[in-house]
Design an enzyme around this catalytic site. Structure first.
Site, PDB file in Angstrom:
ATOM      1  N   SER A 130      -3.733   3.392  -3.082  1.00 33.14           N
ATOM      2  CA  SER A 130      -2.409   3.887  -2.707  1.00 33.14           C
ATOM      3  C   SER A 130      -2.418   5.396  -2.540  1.00 33.14           C
ATOM      4  O   SER A 130      -3.184   6.102  -3.185  1.00 33.14           O
ATOM      5  CB  SER A 130      -1.382   3.517  -3.775  1.00 33.14           C
ATOM      6  OG  SER A 130      -0.105   3.957  -3.369  1.00 33.14           O
ATOM      7  N   LYS A 184      -2.047  -4.260  -6.871  1.00 34.07           N
ATOM      8  CA  LYS A 184      -1.552  -3.480  -5.722  1.00 34.07           C
ATOM      9  C   LYS A 184      -0.362  -4.179  -5.058  1.00 34.07           C
ATOM     10  O   LYS A 184       0.594  -3.532  -4.604  1.00 34.07           O
ATOM     11  CB  LYS A 184      -2.682  -3.251  -4.699  1.00 34.07           C
ATOM     12  CG  LYS A 184      -2.239  -2.462  -3.453  1.00 34.07           C
ATOM     13  CD  LYS A 184      -1.742  -1.089  -3.829  1.00 34.07           C
ATOM     14  CE  LYS A 184      -1.313  -0.152  -2.722  1.00 34.07           C
ATOM     15  NZ  LYS A 184      -0.984  -0.548  -1.431  1.00 34.07           N
ATOM     16  N   HIS A 187       2.514  -3.329  -7.154  1.00 35.60           N
ATOM     17  CA  HIS A 187       2.825  -1.911  -6.878  1.00 35.60           C
ATOM     18  C   HIS A 187       3.714  -1.827  -5.642  1.00 35.60           C
ATOM     19  O   HIS A 187       4.737  -1.138  -5.623  1.00 35.60           O
ATOM     20  CB  HIS A 187       1.513  -1.139  -6.661  1.00 35.60           C
ATOM     21  CG  HIS A 187       1.673   0.212  -6.016  1.00 35.60           C
ATOM     22  ND1 HIS A 187       1.964   0.379  -4.674  1.00 35.60           N
ATOM     23  CD2 HIS A 187       1.609   1.462  -6.521  1.00 35.60           C
ATOM     24  CE1 HIS A 187       2.055   1.668  -4.389  1.00 35.60           C
ATOM     25  NE2 HIS A 187       1.845   2.344  -5.486  1.00 35.60           N
ATOM     26  N   ASN A 188       3.341  -2.557  -4.602  1.00 35.24           N
ATOM     27  CA  ASN A 188       4.118  -2.505  -3.363  1.00 35.24           C
ATOM     28  C   ASN A 188       5.503  -3.136  -3.529  1.00 35.24           C
ATOM     29  O   ASN A 188       6.472  -2.665  -2.941  1.00 35.24           O
ATOM     30  CB  ASN A 188       3.354  -3.196  -2.229  1.00 35.24           C
ATOM     31  CG  ASN A 188       2.258  -2.308  -1.666  1.00 35.24           C
ATOM     32  OD1 ASN A 188       1.763  -1.430  -2.349  1.00 35.24           O
ATOM     33  ND2 ASN A 188       1.857  -2.537  -0.437  1.00 35.24           N
ATOM     34  N   GLU A 191       7.482  -0.554  -5.013  1.00 32.79           N
ATOM     35  CA  GLU A 191       7.720   0.437  -3.933  1.00 32.79           C
ATOM     36  C   GLU A 191       8.922  -0.006  -3.073  1.00 32.79           C
ATOM     37  O   GLU A 191       9.826   0.789  -2.787  1.00 32.79           O
ATOM     38  CB  GLU A 191       6.437   0.529  -3.100  1.00 32.79           C
ATOM     39  CG  GLU A 191       6.487   1.369  -1.843  1.00 32.79           C
ATOM     40  CD  GLU A 191       5.163   1.252  -1.059  1.00 32.79           C
ATOM     41  OE1 GLU A 191       4.094   1.552  -1.629  1.00 32.79           O
ATOM     42  OE2 GLU A 191       5.189   0.842   0.119  1.00 32.79           O
TER      43      GLU A 191
HETATM   44  C1  6PG Z   1       0.480   2.634  -0.442  1.00 33.96           C
HETATM   45  C2  6PG Z   1       1.396   1.760   0.374  1.00 33.96           C
HETATM   46  C3  6PG Z   1       0.714   1.128   1.534  1.00 33.96           C
HETATM   47  C4  6PG Z   1       1.555   0.095   2.277  1.00 33.96           C
HETATM   48  C5  6PG Z   1       2.701   0.643   3.000  1.00 33.96           C
HETATM   49  C6  6PG Z   1       3.305  -0.289   4.025  1.00 33.96           C
HETATM   50  O1  6PG Z   1       0.433   2.362  -1.624  1.00 33.96           O
HETATM   51  O2  6PG Z   1      -0.141   3.568   0.082  1.00 33.96           O
HETATM   52  O3  6PG Z   1       1.894   0.748  -0.446  1.00 33.96           O
HETATM   53  O4  6PG Z   1      -0.436   0.509   1.063  1.00 33.96           O
HETATM   54  O5  6PG Z   1       0.743  -0.533   3.190  1.00 33.96           O
HETATM   55  O6  6PG Z   1       3.641   1.123   2.116  1.00 33.96           O
HETATM   56  O7  6PG Z   1       4.025  -1.338   3.494  1.00 33.96           O
HETATM   57  P1  6PG Z   1       5.141  -2.079   4.377  1.00 33.96           P
HETATM   58  O8  6PG Z   1       4.747  -1.927   5.808  1.00 33.96           O
HETATM   59  O9  6PG Z   1       5.124  -3.498   3.941  1.00 33.96           O
HETATM   60  O10 6PG Z   1       6.418  -1.370   4.079  1.00 33.96           O
END
Ligand code: 6PG
Length: 474
Positions: A130, A184, A187-188, A191
């Site tokens: 990330s 991960k 984590h997302n 996010e």
């Molecule tokens: C990171 C992000 C990354 C992720 C984007 C896109 O940790 O750098 O999580 O890996 O791919 O945030 O996610 P979406 O396109 O599903 O919003």
């Protein structure tokens, strides 16, 4: 080719080459492969003087150039491209080699690949990375999972290139099998939830309270200096001051309100339901992105149900303090839900994920980094087996302070017809989690009424069924 390189990269687009250059900056000799020869040339051109960086367009050449046990990573789009790379590399791989998938692969695919390659004594690692392109170059947060013994060969390299929090590298072994990609994925999910709740605060400030972009920039920039300090608040402040290059407007105002997604948020929700574990705020964030796509219908409905609402009165200073508390409360609930999911998943799927390590790794370099995670880290240091962070006394004291504010903000949102799906779900999760008695006794009664699904009692053990009937006389 003589085996002289310490680390190899398959796929040297921006992310792959940035990560490779980061590794070379730390004294490792690196080699990158890409079918496009110009990418290899660009990689070599970007290398710092005194570092050993090679770009090739022959996969065999790359693999045979690596010192044993050979350590290499692929950074290609998730799905079929990962299987294709494995199939292409397999003829040149040997027992003991380590292959890392650094993309956002679905953890079940990773598990299948780990098992397939294990049969050939090749160690396959799923590793969440990330921090985006810049993070890859300067220090990402990394979540590797796979064979524990093989991890010792990766550890020095990964710790050298990782983001640092107080000199502690933001990388740690996340567990066996597909644990790295599982962490991960969660984590997302977090996010998604944090982004959704920030957008709801923006909506309230912008549409209900009438703040313009320069004012929003100041508010978020100030928040980023306090307890809300985090990457997502920081970039949000920057967004509000960015002008469009084609018009004289602010860029945020010309961006279409339909959110994209690549699936990791959805997977988090799906997997949570399978476990099962409750992560309503992440679910809601996924749902709101989905709803955003229905722009045409939303526009029609907006006209049909045009609000007839009186402007809500508020005191500016009070509103901003309440919103700051609200975001703190909400971020905490997003982390709590994600971490609770990881705790349950580790148990059910035997991932052997150590939650204190997850929190440590998220403190810098990644998209969900925030000052708050250091508080969580302290809580875990005191009680590493804590099943839910809300049960920690210090966290409880902070959350209690914020509770009044979020209730006020949700009322304001409702009165102003500003959708607060994420924020409301965070409070509802908290309220339900803190309810010794939930109304689920009634659901059990209903299930037993119409389907003889049985229920348990509070006063004695066993499974019970009642012959319920509708009283015709009432
Ligand atoms: C990171 C992000 C990354 C992720 C984007 C896109 O940790 O750098 O999580 O890996 O791919 O945030 O996610 P979406 O396109 O599903 O919003």
């Amino acid at each position: 080719m003589e085996a002289q390189y310490d680390f190899g990269m398959i796929g040297i687009g921006v992310m792959g080459s940035n990560l490779l250059l980061n590794i070379s900056d730390h004294g490792y000799a690196v080699i990158g492969f890409d079918i496009k020869p110009e990418r290899g040339r660009a990689l070599e051109a970007a290398a710092k003087p005194g570092t050993t960086v090679k770009g090739v367009s022959d996969l065999k050449e790359m693999i045979s150039g690596l010192k044993k046990p050979r350590k290499m990573m692929m950074l290609v789009p998730a799905g079929k491209p990962v299987d294709d790379v494995i199939a292409n590399a397999l003829p040149y791989l040997e027992e003991g080699d380590i292959l890392i998938d650094g993309g956002n692969s679905y953890f079940k695919d990773t598990l299948r690949r780990v098992n397939e390659l294990q049969n050939k004594s090749i160690h396959f690692f799923g590793m969440g990375i990330s921090g985006g392109e810049l993070g890859a170059r300067l220090g990402p947060s990394m979540m590797p999972g796979g064979d524990k013994d093989a991890y010792q060969y990766l550890k020095p390299i990964l710790e050298a290139i990782a983001a640092k929090f107080d000199n502690t590298p933001c990388v740690a072994y996340m567990g066996n099998g597909a644990a790295g990609h599982y962490v991960k994925m969660v984590h997302n999910g977090i996010e998604y939830a944090m982004m959704q709740m920030i957008s709801e605060v923006y909506d309230l400030l912008h549409r209900a309270a009438g703040y313009n972009n320069p004012a929003l920039h100041k508010i978020f920039a100030k928040w980023n200096e306090g307890e809300l300090q985090s990457y997502l608040i920081e970039i949000t402040a920057e967004i509000f001051k960015t002008k469009d290059s084609e018009t004289d407007k602010f860029l945020v105002d010309v961006i279409l309100d339909q959110a994209g997604s690549k699936g990791t948020g959805k997977w988090t929700s799906q997997e949570a339901m399978d476990l099962p574990v409750a992560i309503p705020t992440i679910d809601m964030a996924v749902a709101m992105r989905d709803l955003s796509v229905y722009k045409k219908e939303r526009t029609e409905a907006g006209k049909l149900y045009a609000p007839d609402i009186e402007k809500v009165e508020y005191k500016e200073e009070e509103l901003l303090l309440q919103l700051q508390d609200t975001l703190y409360f909400c971020f905490a609930m997003a982390y709590v839900q994600g971490l609770t999911m990881l705790s349950k998943a580790s148990e059910v799927l035997n991932l052997q994920t150590h939650l204190p390590d997850v929190v440590k790794v998220w403190r810098a370099g990644c998209i969900i980094r925030s000052a708050m995670l250091q508080q969580f880290n302290t809580a875990f240091e005191a009680a590493p087996d804590l099943s839910n962070l809300l049960l920690d006394d210090t966290i409880a004291a902070i959350i209690k302070q914020k509770e009044k504010s979020i209730r006020k903000i949700i009322s304001l949102g409702i009165a102003s017809k500003i959708p607060m799906a994420g924020i409301s779900s965070a409070l509802a999760y908290f309220d339900a989690y803190c309810s010794e008695r939930m109304p689920t006794n009634l659901i059990q009664a209903q299930r037993d009424f119409f389907g003889a699904h049985t229920y348990q009692r509070i006063d004695k053990t066993g499974v019970f069924h009642t012959e319920w009937h509708v009283d015709e006389n009432i």
